[in-house]
Enzyme design. Structure first.
Site, PDB file in Angstrom:
ATOM      1  N   SER A  86       0.824  -1.215   0.000  1.00  0.00           N
ATOM      2  CA  SER A  86       0.000   0.000   0.000  1.00  0.00           C
ATOM      3  C   SER A  86       0.860   1.268   0.000  1.00  0.00           C
ATOM      4  CB  SER A  86      -0.984  -0.002   1.168  1.00  0.00           C
ATOM      5  OG  SER A  86      -0.326   0.116   2.400  1.00  0.00           O
TER       6      SER A  86
ATOM      7  N   HIS B 215       9.120   3.573   8.310  1.00  0.00           N
ATOM      8  CA  HIS B 215       8.992   2.738   9.505  1.00  0.00           C
ATOM      9  C   HIS B 215       7.744   3.178  10.276  1.00  0.00           C
ATOM     10  CE1 HIS B 215      10.208   0.143  12.757  1.00  0.00           C
ATOM     11  NE2 HIS B 215       9.991   1.124  13.600  1.00  0.00           N
TER      12      HIS B 215
ATOM     13  N   LEU C 230      18.921  -5.857   4.887  1.00  0.00           N
ATOM     14  CA  LEU C 230      19.943  -5.650   3.857  1.00  0.00           C
ATOM     15  C   LEU C 230      21.313  -5.540   4.539  1.00  0.00           C
ATOM     16  CD1 LEU C 230      17.911  -3.070   1.757  1.00  0.00           C
ATOM     17  CD2 LEU C 230      18.518  -5.404   1.041  1.00  0.00           C
TER      18      LEU C 230
HETATM   19  C1  GRF Z   1       4.089  -0.489   6.628  1.00  0.00           C
HETATM   20  O1  GRF Z   1       3.485  -0.253   7.868  1.00  0.00           O
HETATM   21  C2  GRF Z   1       5.532  -0.050   6.643  1.00  0.00           C
HETATM   22  O2  GRF Z   1       5.762   1.068   7.442  1.00  0.00           O
HETATM   23  C3  GRF Z   1       6.210  -1.245   7.241  1.00  0.00           C
HETATM   24  O3  GRF Z   1       5.543  -2.365   6.702  1.00  0.00           O
HETATM   25  C4  GRF Z   1       4.225  -1.990   6.333  1.00  0.00           C
HETATM   26  C5  GRF Z   1       4.067  -2.305   4.889  1.00  0.00           C
HETATM   27  O4  GRF Z   1       2.775  -2.109   4.411  1.00  0.00           O
HETATM   28  N1  GRF Z   1       7.634  -1.207   6.979  1.00  0.00           N
HETATM   29  P1  GRF Z   1       2.513  -2.017   2.852  1.00  0.00           P
HETATM   30  O5  GRF Z   1       3.075  -3.280   2.219  1.00  0.00           O
HETATM   31  O6  GRF Z   1       3.184  -0.783   2.339  1.00  0.00           O
HETATM   32  O7  GRF Z   1       1.028  -1.959   2.709  1.00  0.00           O
END
Ligand code: GRF
Length: 224
Positions: free
Chosen positions: A17, A113, A97
């Protein structure tokens, strides 16, 4: 006037997303970045199909098919170079990584994050924020350094914690903030309006916002 757009690769592992919010922002002709490839380390990542339907090149690079982390990252690095990526955005990319890879992309690799770093690095940030009893939680976009969830902070969004929040409800509000924050932070960085100096981010225009966010809001007691 045509603007120089930063060629941007987006790395995902699942739902994607945040990648969607970046690709959607990049549709604007004035946005300073364009998507050149979406790469997932999981072939079944739902986000891949969406990116493809948007006409963005996609690639599944299944980490399980590589002998070790270095081989996987070697391939990832080659693909990014072939795509002539200027910037790489991690968007829910769930592989750690190595320092070698991160240094090759120094100051070109961004991450989002779901917490106000440096608080709550790692996983399960919403449950941990609730357990700690913080009144303000949020999300951070930062330049990636080898230590997990560390590096110069480009932008953050603060999300108030509600009394009846669960990790799920809080996580949903943080995610909604993430979708607004990442395109904003990438635009600042791609334009050169946010740059790294002495391991901190310097903003070209400074910051003139002085209002504090209160949680609970000021006046809360009078209302109850
Ligand atoms: C998000 O909350 C991002 O901050 C974290 O993992 C989640 C990923 O969600 N690192 P999406 O795949 O972007 O919907």
């Amino acid at each position: 006037m045509t603007i120089a757009k930063k060629r941007t690769a987006i790395l995902i592992s699942g739902r994607g997303s945040n990648m969607m919010s970046l690709v959607e922002a990049m549709r604007d002709s004035k946005y300073p970045a364009e998507p050149v490839i979406v790469i997932s380390n999981r072939p079944d990542a739902a986000g891949l199909e969406w990116a493809q339907s948007e006409g963005v090149p996609t690639l599944a690079l299944d980490h399980k098919l590589y002998e070790n982390r270095e081989h996987f990252e070697g391939q990832l690095h080659s693909v990014l170079e072939m795509s002539k990526a200027d910037l790489v955005c991690l968007a829910g990319f769930m592989r750690i990584l190595t320092a070698g890879f991160v240094e090759k992309w120094r100051d070109k690799l961004l991450n989002i994050h779901p917490a106000l770093l440096p608080a709550f690095k790692g996983l399960d940030t919403h449950a941990r924020a609730l357990a700690a009893g913080v009144r303000i939680h949020g999300c951070t976009v930062h330049v990636v350094r080898p230590d997990m969830d560390s590096g110069p902070i480009i932008a953050q969004a603060a999300v108030p914690v509600l009394d009846d929040d669960t990790a799920k409800t809080l996580g949903e509000r943080v995610l909604a903030a993430e979708h607004r924050l990442y395109p904003h932070a990438l635009a600042l960085f791609a334009r050169g309006d946010a740059r790294v100096a002495d391991e901190r981010i310097v903003l070209a225009q400074g910051v003139n916002q002085t209002d504090s966010l209160f949680s609970p809001a000021l006046g809360y007691a009078e209302k109850t």
